[in-house]
Design a protein around this motif. Sequence first.
Motif, PDB file in Angstrom:
ATOM      1  N   ALA A  17       0.840  -1.196   0.000  1.00 29.52           N
ATOM      2  CA  ALA A  17       0.000   0.000   0.000  1.00 29.52           C
ATOM      3  C   ALA A  17       0.875   1.244   0.000  1.00 29.52           C
ATOM      4  O   ALA A  17       0.607   2.207  -0.728  1.00 29.52           O
ATOM      5  CB  ALA A  17      -0.931   0.003   1.213  1.00 29.52           C
ATOM      6  N   ARG A  20       2.140   1.798  -3.448  1.00 30.08           N
ATOM      7  CA  ARG A  20       1.127   2.372  -4.345  1.00 30.08           C
ATOM      8  C   ARG A  20       0.957   3.863  -4.080  1.00 30.08           C
ATOM      9  O   ARG A  20       0.885   4.661  -5.018  1.00 30.08           O
ATOM     10  CB  ARG A  20      -0.205   1.630  -4.189  1.00 30.08           C
ATOM     11  CG  ARG A  20      -0.218   0.249  -4.818  1.00 30.08           C
ATOM     12  CD  ARG A  20      -1.618  -0.341  -4.885  1.00 30.08           C
ATOM     13  NE  ARG A  20      -2.275  -0.481  -3.594  1.00 30.08           N
ATOM     14  CZ  ARG A  20      -2.124  -1.508  -2.762  1.00 30.08           C
ATOM     15  NH1 ARG A  20      -1.311  -2.506  -3.078  1.00 30.08           N
ATOM     16  NH2 ARG A  20      -2.785  -1.553  -1.601  1.00 30.08           N
ATOM     17  N   VAL A  21       0.903   4.242  -2.806  1.00 29.57           N
ATOM     18  CA  VAL A  21       0.760   5.660  -2.467  1.00 29.57           C
ATOM     19  C   VAL A  21       1.967   6.440  -2.993  1.00 29.57           C
ATOM     20  O   VAL A  21       1.816   7.479  -3.651  1.00 29.57           O
ATOM     21  CB  VAL A  21       0.600   5.869  -0.938  1.00 29.57           C
ATOM     22  CG1 VAL A  21       0.670   7.341  -0.574  1.00 29.57           C
ATOM     23  CG2 VAL A  21      -0.720   5.272  -0.459  1.00 29.57           C
ATOM     24  N   GLU A  24       1.982   6.564  -6.873  1.00 26.67           N
ATOM     25  CA  GLU A  24       0.929   7.358  -7.504  1.00 26.67           C
ATOM     26  C   GLU A  24       0.971   8.826  -7.108  1.00 26.67           C
ATOM     27  O   GLU A  24       0.656   9.698  -7.910  1.00 26.67           O
ATOM     28  CB  GLU A  24      -0.447   6.786  -7.124  1.00 26.67           C
ATOM     29  CG  GLU A  24      -0.705   5.416  -7.704  1.00 26.67           C
ATOM     30  CD  GLU A  24      -1.909   4.717  -7.076  1.00 26.67           C
ATOM     31  OE1 GLU A  24      -2.661   5.363  -6.317  1.00 26.67           O
ATOM     32  OE2 GLU A  24      -2.075   3.514  -7.347  1.00 26.67           O
ATOM     33  N   HIS A  34      -2.572   7.668   5.282  1.00 26.98           N
ATOM     34  CA  HIS A  34      -2.778   7.383   3.856  1.00 26.98           C
ATOM     35  C   HIS A  34      -2.497   5.921   3.531  1.00 26.98           C
ATOM     36  O   HIS A  34      -3.212   5.301   2.738  1.00 26.98           O
ATOM     37  CB  HIS A  34      -1.890   8.280   2.988  1.00 26.98           C
ATOM     38  CG  HIS A  34      -2.337   9.702   2.955  1.00 26.98           C
ATOM     39  ND1 HIS A  34      -1.555  10.725   3.405  1.00 26.98           N
ATOM     40  CD2 HIS A  34      -3.487  10.267   2.527  1.00 26.98           C
ATOM     41  CE1 HIS A  34      -2.197  11.866   3.257  1.00 26.98           C
ATOM     42  NE2 HIS A  34      -3.378  11.619   2.739  1.00 26.98           N
ATOM     43  N   GLU A  38      -5.128   3.119   2.075  1.00 25.24           N
ATOM     44  CA  GLU A  38      -4.825   2.375   0.848  1.00 25.24           C
ATOM     45  C   GLU A  38      -4.830   0.870   1.092  1.00 25.24           C
ATOM     46  O   GLU A  38      -5.255   0.096   0.234  1.00 25.24           O
ATOM     47  CB  GLU A  38      -3.461   2.818   0.297  1.00 25.24           C
ATOM     48  CG  GLU A  38      -3.041   2.127  -0.977  1.00 25.24           C
ATOM     49  CD  GLU A  38      -3.868   2.492  -2.198  1.00 25.24           C
ATOM     50  OE1 GLU A  38      -3.950   1.654  -3.122  1.00 25.24           O
ATOM     51  OE2 GLU A  38      -4.439   3.601  -2.245  1.00 25.24           O
TER      52      GLU A  38
END
Length: 194
Positions: A17, A20-21, A24, A34, A38
Amino acid sequence: MPKVVDHNERRTRIAEALMRVAGERGLEAVSLRHVAAEAGVTSGMVQHYFRTKDEMMRFAIEVVRERGEARLAEATARLGPDPTPRALLRTIVAELLPVDEPRRVDGRVTLAFFAYTAVRPEVAKALRADTATMVGGVAEQIRAGGPRPGVDPELAAVALLALMEGLGIYLLGGHYTAEMALAALDAHLDTIFA
């Protein structure tokens, strides 16, 4: 009967996660809150596994490293039992370049982690050891492959790794195509090997 919890799976889920954060939205968007959102878990669960952002970042880079090592093992196995040093180095560098989406995600996390460690020497310590190991291994392959006269294997190893990182940054930014990056890699290997 109490539920059996796979702690490593949870840590990996949280690290993915985080990746990905970071991939992105950039590393500045990485926070416990955050990452928890996620991962679909509570902030308390993230804090249970990672007390600090540094711990979370270190684990995430370990996940990236493990995925890269698995890709490298697979790619080098395809070369057969006795590849030439040049073929081995080309395969390794090409496999680490962010030329597809899974490698771009890993590349963005790695780039963000390098930036993160630039101002955190205590976190960068592990990266320095990895870099020294990589330089030594690449230099060994250059020596074994018969470098051109006048080529210093240690300096050539440093330059090859710097080329890999530079190509990676430009690939992530969309400045180069995969074909252009691989052609540059091949041209550079031509300057190293006889």
